[in-house]
Design a protein around this motif. Structure first.
Motif, PDB file in Angstrom:
ATOM      1  N   UNK A  31      14.391  33.190 -13.318  1.00  0.00           N
ATOM      2  CA  UNK A  31      13.910  34.572 -13.262  1.00  0.00           C
ATOM      3  C   UNK A  31      12.385  34.655 -13.350  1.00  0.00           C
ATOM      4  N   UNK A  32      11.725  33.536 -13.547  1.00  0.00           N
ATOM      5  CA  UNK A  32      10.265  33.542 -13.653  1.00  0.00           C
ATOM      6  C   UNK A  32       9.647  33.864 -12.301  1.00  0.00           C
ATOM      7  N   UNK A  33       8.563  34.598 -12.319  1.00  0.00           N
ATOM      8  CA  UNK A  33       7.905  34.992 -11.067  1.00  0.00           C
ATOM      9  C   UNK A  33       7.453  33.791 -10.246  1.00  0.00           C
ATOM     10  N   UNK A  34       7.141  32.683 -10.898  1.00  0.00           N
ATOM     11  CA  UNK A  34       6.734  31.481 -10.176  1.00  0.00           C
ATOM     12  C   UNK A  34       7.859  30.997  -9.261  1.00  0.00           C
ATOM     13  N   UNK A  35       9.093  31.089  -9.757  1.00  0.00           N
ATOM     14  CA  UNK A  35      10.218  30.612  -8.948  1.00  0.00           C
ATOM     15  C   UNK A  35      10.403  31.453  -7.695  1.00  0.00           C
ATOM     16  N   UNK A  36      10.031  32.713  -7.758  1.00  0.00           N
ATOM     17  CA  UNK A  36      10.095  33.568  -6.573  1.00  0.00           C
ATOM     18  C   UNK A  36       9.082  33.099  -5.533  1.00  0.00           C
ATOM     19  N   UNK A  37       7.882  32.717  -5.984  1.00  0.00           N
ATOM     20  CA  UNK A  37       6.867  32.190  -5.064  1.00  0.00           C
ATOM     21  C   UNK A  37       7.369  30.915  -4.393  1.00  0.00           C
ATOM     22  N   UNK A  38       7.990  30.048  -5.183  1.00  0.00           N
ATOM     23  CA  UNK A  38       8.519  28.802  -4.645  1.00  0.00           C
ATOM     24  C   UNK A  38       9.586  29.088  -3.592  1.00  0.00           C
ATOM     25  N   UNK A  39      10.523  29.960  -3.926  1.00  0.00           N
ATOM     26  CA  UNK A  39      11.618  30.274  -3.003  1.00  0.00           C
ATOM     27  C   UNK A  39      11.092  30.889  -1.707  1.00  0.00           C
ATOM     28  N   UNK A  40      10.114  31.757  -1.814  1.00  0.00           N
ATOM     29  CA  UNK A  40       9.555  32.394  -0.618  1.00  0.00           C
ATOM     30  C   UNK A  40       8.926  31.354   0.309  1.00  0.00           C
TER      31      UNK A  40
END
Length: 204
Positions: free
Chosen positions: A129-138
């Motif tokens: 749920x960390x915002x960093x993981x969203x950057x990685x996924x994108x």
């Protein structure tokens, strides 16, 4: 879940502020990549940049803001190089596929490379749920989408399979270059990708 990045972190610098902000940002970008996002603290960035901590916090109120800004920069840099390569192979999807793999392979083998910043970040921020993981996924979703588009345009019978193979090869080469060195399996990325592409695409 961490707070969203502060709007201030994305605000354009006013006159006289840009130099200090750029120095902080460039220092963090380098240190995070070479030594790790978790290993490098704000104090280390301040010491290495020579900029006051209050100045750093003026632009990046939390360390997460700084990490996210660095990942945005890495993402932009990667896709700028991708687009520059694509422009040389307009209407030649097969040749573009190979060209994209070539420059990525050269990057991985470069003296300054320490793997993929996004894979590194994913390993260091395990909370999904960390915002960093969203950057990685994108970043990784965009890589797969662009490869899939090229595979389809090149006429692959199973474009999704080929795209997934290439994603695995690229990410495997990034990770392998760190685990086994640049002269390990990572060095055969181009040859492995060429073989997969030749097998999946119609003969020229």
């Amino acid at each position: 879940m961490p707070a969203a990045p502060s709007p201030r972190a994305n605000r354009a610098p006013a006159r006289g502020e840009d130099s200090a902000r750029d120095k902080v940002f460039a220092t963090a970008r380098d240190l995070f990549y070479r030594e790790g996002f978790r290993a490098v603290g704000v104090d280390a960035v301040v010491a290495a940049s020579g900029v006051a901590k209050t100045t750093l916090y003026r632009w990046f109120p939390t360390k997460d803001d700084l990490v996210l800004a660095v990942l945005d920069s890495r993402d932009e840099e990667f896709w700028t190089q991708w687009e520059a390569t694509a422009e040389r192979y307009v209407g030649q999807p097969r040749e573009e596929l190979l060209a994209q793999i070539r420059w990525i392979s050269r990057y991985i083998g470069g003296a300054e490379s320490r793997g993929c910043a996004f894979l590194n970040a994913a390993a260091e921020f395990p909370d999904p749920s960390h915002a960093v993981r969203d950057k990685v996924a994108r970043n990784k979703r965009t890589l797969r989408r662009r490869l899939l588009s090229l595979c389809m345009a090149a006429g692959a019978a199973d474009a999704a399979l080929l795209a997934d193979q290439l994603v695995l090869m690229i990410d495997g080469a990034f990770a392998g270059s760190e685990a086994l060195g640049k002269n390990g399996p990572a060095k055969v990325l181009q040859r492995a990708a060429q073989a997969a592409i030749d097998t999946a695409l119609p003969a020229k």
